[in-house]
Design an enzyme around this catalytic site. Structure first.
Site, mmCIF file in Angstrom:
data_model
loop_
_atom_site.group_PDB
_atom_site.id
_atom_site.type_symbol
_atom_site.label_atom_id
_atom_site.label_comp_id
_atom_site.label_asym_id
_atom_site.label_seq_id
_atom_site.Cartn_x
_atom_site.Cartn_y
_atom_site.Cartn_z
ATOM 1 N N GLU A 229 0.870 -1.153 0.000
ATOM 2 C CA GLU A 229 0.000 0.000 0.000
ATOM 3 C C GLU A 229 0.921 1.221 0.000
ATOM 4 O O GLU A 229 1.573 1.526 1.000
ATOM 5 C CB GLU A 229 -0.838 -0.055 1.280
ATOM 6 C CG GLU A 229 -2.181 0.562 1.188
ATOM 7 C CD GLU A 229 -2.879 0.508 2.531
ATOM 8 O OE1 GLU A 229 -2.982 1.563 3.150
ATOM 9 O OE2 GLU A 229 -3.283 -0.594 2.972
ATOM 10 N N ASP B 268 -5.140 9.351 10.195
ATOM 11 C CA ASP B 268 -3.865 8.774 10.597
ATOM 12 C C ASP B 268 -3.466 9.212 11.996
ATOM 13 O O ASP B 268 -3.647 10.367 12.373
ATOM 14 C CB ASP B 268 -2.770 9.183 9.606
ATOM 15 C CG ASP B 268 -2.758 8.256 8.395
ATOM 16 O OD1 ASP B 268 -2.483 7.059 8.588
ATOM 17 O OD2 ASP B 268 -3.063 8.722 7.285
#
Ligand SMILES: Cc1ncc(COP(=O)(O)O)c(C=O)c1O
Lengths: 273, 421
Positions: A55, A66
């Site tokens: 990824e 995040d």
């Protein structure tokens, strides 16, 4: 649907892993951390040590899903001058190394480049598709069309909070696999990921035949093994980023990354299916 | 004017899961702006919120409770004040201030927060979080949380906790937890990032009370509606005072909530110019500003909405700058982008220097200390007043009071050398 990519896609990976009686290992790293060249090197290490899919993270100024580890890595990548163009270089590198590259990107980077141009560049670089953490299918009409035109996978997220209606809507829009967020929260290693994740995978399987991968919080071989028992793929991010960002020379950190990846690759082979 | 906003009925009737472009619902659009660009985990919460606020909008009990709070707690209706000594510097036009600075907690922000806190309780949530720039939205949220027995956490950029220290103290005294955010530019944008991360994690118990008309649908529409009382009152008050509608309504624009609040009722009054004033910082040429419409901002997505955005060649957000923390934001509420592109509203900017001048002028001529954010609107009023001349009538939204800015003002005017009290 016209398909311009003939390279291996996610569906092929899952088929291969199923034949081997295991789950796929998906490793995330942001491009440009600790440098563009360093991140390409790190992605090659992931592939050599057993990641089936990489990824490839596009660093972004405002990564709202995040946690601190990935935020810091992205901020460092941007401060060092990493550009969106570098993402496509990384995609090529992963493809050359022999794994399937999927790009994980916040939506504004795609929007600003132009959805069609981003899709064309991604396909040309050998990318299999996009994971879009802040794009829901409801807002994705341009991307649905562009991904069809270029034969790209489109991976949307589902979460423990997803209602049955949303699960249907999101999985119908997905191609490649469904990204199931293991818990409610942002990226970052966690000591336990199982409680919500297992139930969510069951619910997803009730509405689609697509493969389901579990991400958010996975950091150890034992966790990977546990998840491999019920999911098609295990996605590991922050734990890898933290290892790559640790102390010591880059060569030592890359070795630590290799060791961790190999352990996780063992884990996905230990799931009881 | 045609109704600019999408209604939600098309979302509700959409049970279709096919994916042709035409069939996809587009909730909360103002033309091409707005939308809902969020991580999937938040979608159920946004749907729940949308349903709750639509129910509340037609529920007499909710309306009565909110009206009671505004009458007995906020201090509504807020008065208007004509300011002739200040107006002498505005080309002789008549200038009327809408006094949102006199609301409890000192700004317009409380209008939105009390309503969102009531909705938080109706949704069965026990915790409320907020971002804040100037600290006014944070103080208002901490206040509502204290009043209604909710747990409260406020995210604030580290830079802003320093320049708005008084408001940090107020929030803490009111029982809120204040988290100083050190990432990025350590200002409003980064506080919103952190609040969104909290929300994604704790969404089952927590409501995120966004403090302006940005964010994913339904926030821009909902927050505007909760502030629309400003324009409702002001329109009637100006009519009563002067017998006519103003030539121009002027407000500062950070995210744009006080401006949408006062503009909304005037949108159908085509003869009334709507003028938003952005933060020009050190000047648009300097690159250190938050004048999104004046500079080369282009449409992009930040914090869940499509709107004009200060961004670089790659689509990375560019940091904004302003002497006023509340306007220091690189994007703007999507309805403003729509009003701007359709030409219904005009936008200009005021530099830090012009702002401090107008700030001092209002203090000295009228005995009213405005917030630095609101002083941007005063600069706009001075310019527009001069353009209109003595026959002009300008309504200005004085969105907040300036107590929080004494530190910045004292430093600017050299009134308090380091280390003295
Ligand atoms: C007094 C005051 N006015 C204006 C603003 C800017 O916000 P908005 O543009 O949403 O009204 C703030 C924000 O902190 C504020 O405190």
């Amino acid at each position: 649907m016209t398909t311009t990519t003939t390279a291996e896609g996610f569906a092929d990976v899952v088929a291969r892993c199923r034949a081997e009686g295991r789950a796929a290992l998906v490793g995330y790293l942001p491009v440009g951390f600790p440098s563009v060249e360093g991140s390409l090197e790190a992605m090659r290490v992931l592939v050599e040590a057993g990641c089936d899919v990489v990824e490839v993270g596009a660093p972004y100024s405002d990564p709202v899903i995040d946690g601190p580890v990935n935020q810091d890595a992205m901020a460092a990548a941007l401060a060092a001058g990493t550009r969106v163009d570098d993402v496509f270089t990384a995609v090529e590198a992963v493809r050359e190394a022999g794994a399937v590259p999927l790009v994980m990107t916040y939506w504004n980077l795609v929007l600003h480049r132009g959805v069609e141009r981003f899709a064309a560049d991604l396909a040309a670089a050998g990318g299999a598709g996009l994971i879009t953490p802040d794009l829901i299918p409801d807002e994705a009409e341009d991307w649905l069309a562009a991904s069809d035109r270029h034969g790209l996978d489109r991976v949307f997220l589902v979460a423990p909070s997803s209602t049955p209606e949303r699960l249907v809507k999101v999985t119908t829009a997905c191609r490649g696999f469904v990204y199931a967020a293991s818990t409610m929260g942002v990226t970052g290693a966690r000591t336990s990921v199982d409680a919500d994740a297992r139930g969510l995978v069951e619910r997803v399987r009730g509405v689609t035949d697509l493969p389901v991968c579990i991400g958010l919080g996975v950091s150890t071989r034992a966790q990977a093994a546990e998840i491999a028992g019920y999911a098609d793929g295990v996605i590991v991010g922050s734990a890898l980023v933290r290892t790559l960002g640790g102390d010591g020379e880059l060569s030592q950190r890359l070795e630590a990354l290799r060791t961790l990846t190999a352990e996780l690759a063992q884990g996905v082979r230990e799931g009881h299916r | 004017m045609t109704e600019p906003t999408a209604t939600d009925t098309d979302t509700d009737t959409d049970t279709d899961t096919g994916l042709t472009v035409e069939e996809l619902p587009r909730p909360g659009r103002f033309g091409r702006f707005g939308g809902r660009y969020v991580p999937e985990p938040l979608v159920p919460a946004l749907e729940q919120l949308d349903e709750a606020r639509q129910k509340a909008a037609v529920d007499p009990e909710f309306q009565a409770e909110l009206a009671r709070l505004h009458a007995t707690y906020t201090g509504r209706p807020s008065i208007i004040t004509e300011v002739p000594r200040f107006a002498a510097h505005c080309g002789g036009a008549r200038v009327v201030l809408k006094r949102e600075d006199l609301n409890h907690t000192g700004s317009h922000k409380i209008n939105n927060v009390l309503a969102q806190a009531l909705i938080t309780k109706r949704m069965g949530k026990t915790r409320i979080i907020a971002e804040t720039g100037a600290g006014q939205h944070g103080v208002a949220t901490a206040t509502a949380a204290a009043l209604m027995g909710l747990e409260c956490t406020v995210y604030m950029g580290k830079v802003d906790t320093e320049r708005q220290a008084l408001n940090v103290a107020r929030m803490k005294i009111l029982g809120a937890e204040v988290v100083a955010v050190e990432h990025g530019s350590a200002t409003l944008k980064d506080a919103i990032n952190e609040a969104l991360r909290d929300w994604v994690t704790n969404v089952r118990t927590t409501h995120y009370a966004i403090g302006t008309v940005t964010g994913p649908h339904p926030f821009p529409e909902m927050v505007r509606d909760f502030h629309a009382v400003i324009g409702e009152e002001a329109r009637a008050q100006v009519l009563e005072l002067t017998g006519r509608l103003p030539d121009a309504v002027v407000a500062c624009v950070g995210g744009g909530s006080n401006a949408m609040g006062i503009f909304h009722r005037f949108v159908p009054d085509e003869g009334v110019r709507l003028i938003g004033v952005e933060a020009g910082g050190e000047g648009v040429e300097s690159g250190r500003h938050a004048a999104r419409f004046a500079a080369d901002a282009t449409p992009g997505v930040l914090h869940g909405a499509m709107s004009y955005l200060m961004q670089d060649d790659d689509g990375q957000t560019v940091e904004s700058h302003s002497i006023s923390a509340g306007l220091d934001y690189p994007s703007v509420g999507p309805e403003h982008s729509f009003l701007r592109d359709t030409g219904r509203a005009e936008y200009r900017y005021a530099t830090d220097e012009q702002v401090m001048e107008a700030f001092a002028l209002l203090c000295r001529t009228e005995g009213i200390i405005p917030a630095l954010e609101s002083a941007h609107a005063l600069v706009g009023a001075m310019q527009v007043g001069r353009e209109l001349g003595p026959d002009g009538l300008v309504l200005v939204n004085l969105s907040g009071r300036g107590d929080k800015d004494m530190h910045t003002a004292a430093a600017w005017f050299g009134l308090a050398p380091e280390g003295t009290q």
